[in-house]
Design an enzyme around this catalytic site. Sequence first.
Site, mmCIF file in Angstrom:
data_model
loop_
_atom_site.group_PDB
_atom_site.id
_atom_site.type_symbol
_atom_site.label_atom_id
_atom_site.label_comp_id
_atom_site.label_asym_id
_atom_site.label_seq_id
_atom_site.Cartn_x
_atom_site.Cartn_y
_atom_site.Cartn_z
ATOM 1 N N THR A 77 -2.324 46.113 -15.272
ATOM 2 C CA THR A 77 -3.564 46.310 -14.532
ATOM 3 C C THR A 77 -4.837 46.106 -15.360
ATOM 4 O OG1 THR A 77 -3.432 48.689 -14.983
ATOM 5 C CG2 THR A 77 -2.527 47.913 -12.890
ATOM 6 N N LYS A 126 4.838 34.341 -13.149
ATOM 7 C CA LYS A 126 5.340 35.702 -13.012
ATOM 8 C C LYS A 126 5.410 36.078 -11.538
ATOM 9 C CE LYS A 126 4.010 40.485 -14.128
ATOM 10 N NZ LYS A 126 2.980 41.354 -14.725
#
Length: 511
Positions: free
Chosen positions: A344, A78
């Site tokens: 997160t 990613k």
Amino acid sequence: MRQPLDIVIVGGGTAGWMTAAALVGVLDQRLCRVRLIESDEIGTVGVGEATLPQIKDFNDYIGIIEPDFMRKTNATFKLGIEFRDWGFKGSHYIHPFGILGQPIGGAPFHQCWSRARLNGRAFDLDDFSYAIVASHAGKFDFPSADKTTISSTYSYAYQFDASLYAKYLRGFSEAKGLTRTEGKIVDVALHPETGDIASVKLESGEVISGDLFIDCSGFRAILIGKALQNGFEEWGKWLPCDTALAVPCERSDDFRPYTRVSARQSGWQWRIPLQHRTGNGHVFSSSFTNETEAAEVLMANLDARPLGDPRPIRFKPGRRSTSWDRNCVAVGLSSGFLEPLESTSIYLIQIAIINLIKLFPDKQVDPALRQEFNRLVDLEYERVRDFLILHYHLNARDDSEMWRYCRHMDVPDTLKQKMAWFRHRGFIPEYKDGLFAPPSWLSVFVGQGLAPENYEPSADSLPLETMVGEMEALRTRIADRVAIMPDHAAFVADYCSAEEARPVALAEAGA
């Protein structure tokens, strides 16, 4: 001689097994004895499939071998997160893992970009990010170790099957001697004088005592919340989404190295490409839509055949009053949750673990250690909170009630100040602590339509045409280097291909 600390981790899943793996993988076993309690009857959320680059640091820190871990979790690489329709319908941008441009004439690149734009020489900021250009091209390679080259200016994260990651960490931890206990906790005993947790009782009748308890029980928060009655600060007025529907689908041919989040009428939808399938979910506000309508939106926007029915996950955005209370440390969802928009959740688990190891206590916890841990965790949560609020608040959409609410809502003063600084002349503060660095703020500010009205004087150090020429040369250099990078799908297949990936996906569907 320091006496070993008896540590009891309550709950498995990603948080529990990350904590366990770090404690047994990093600390001298003479410092602590670690025991993890989990029940196979209790499911885990298991949706944290997209991560941030710091996860590589964590894996390296505890001794995980990258290609082995990626094969066993069906992982892909990613380079960033693509946002569609957030600033306005039809808009799109990528928040990259890396810098945007390079200093020119001693001035920060974005200040030079602002000068060029304000003088009629507009450039697409995305063209100056190596990670963004590679993402659009569907390319991947490891960053160069030579820090003088343009191909060293990015980093990467992973997209993986969260349940397989927890399973992988369990094997890693047990191989290093960790004791796992199967069982459901039915009672928590507190010390009558100190109020500390003395022990937990399992359904089997077994009583397990400890010096330090780590609550990884997810949203249930059975230690920090139920037993210790630690308060919870809700942030729903700024982060309106409170429900997610998750569903996997078959692997798509679109296998580019980034996570996609597309704004919907009352929330947003994620898309995460893994080796064996694609993860999807619709995060929405129950104040502006209902679960039936949200499921219809989700299923109508899949790019391959679904491998099941949408699974609901309900949550409250916010955090605990304190994450370390008496002899109990909350890690993961028991500590707080700010929704998965910028991937997160796993980072907040990681930073709690790292801070706990740095501030590792004796049998009698020094209050100063606890205070510093809570200060650091609170700082992380607040700065992530402001960054997430920015995505909702900074929008020009007028097509739905939720987006109008977000545009007009009153936001924290800390965020107002950051927006004002950037609008004035592109200033972005840089902090020692906190997750998101200036390039992240820059990508979202500009991507959502906020442009500086002026620029810093340092950007005037070179003649305009000279500066523009250097910008054009940098753009060309990035494009040329990305053109010769390997295709992401081919790189994954060569480096960490997961065996039997396609049959696994069909098995999940009950085929």
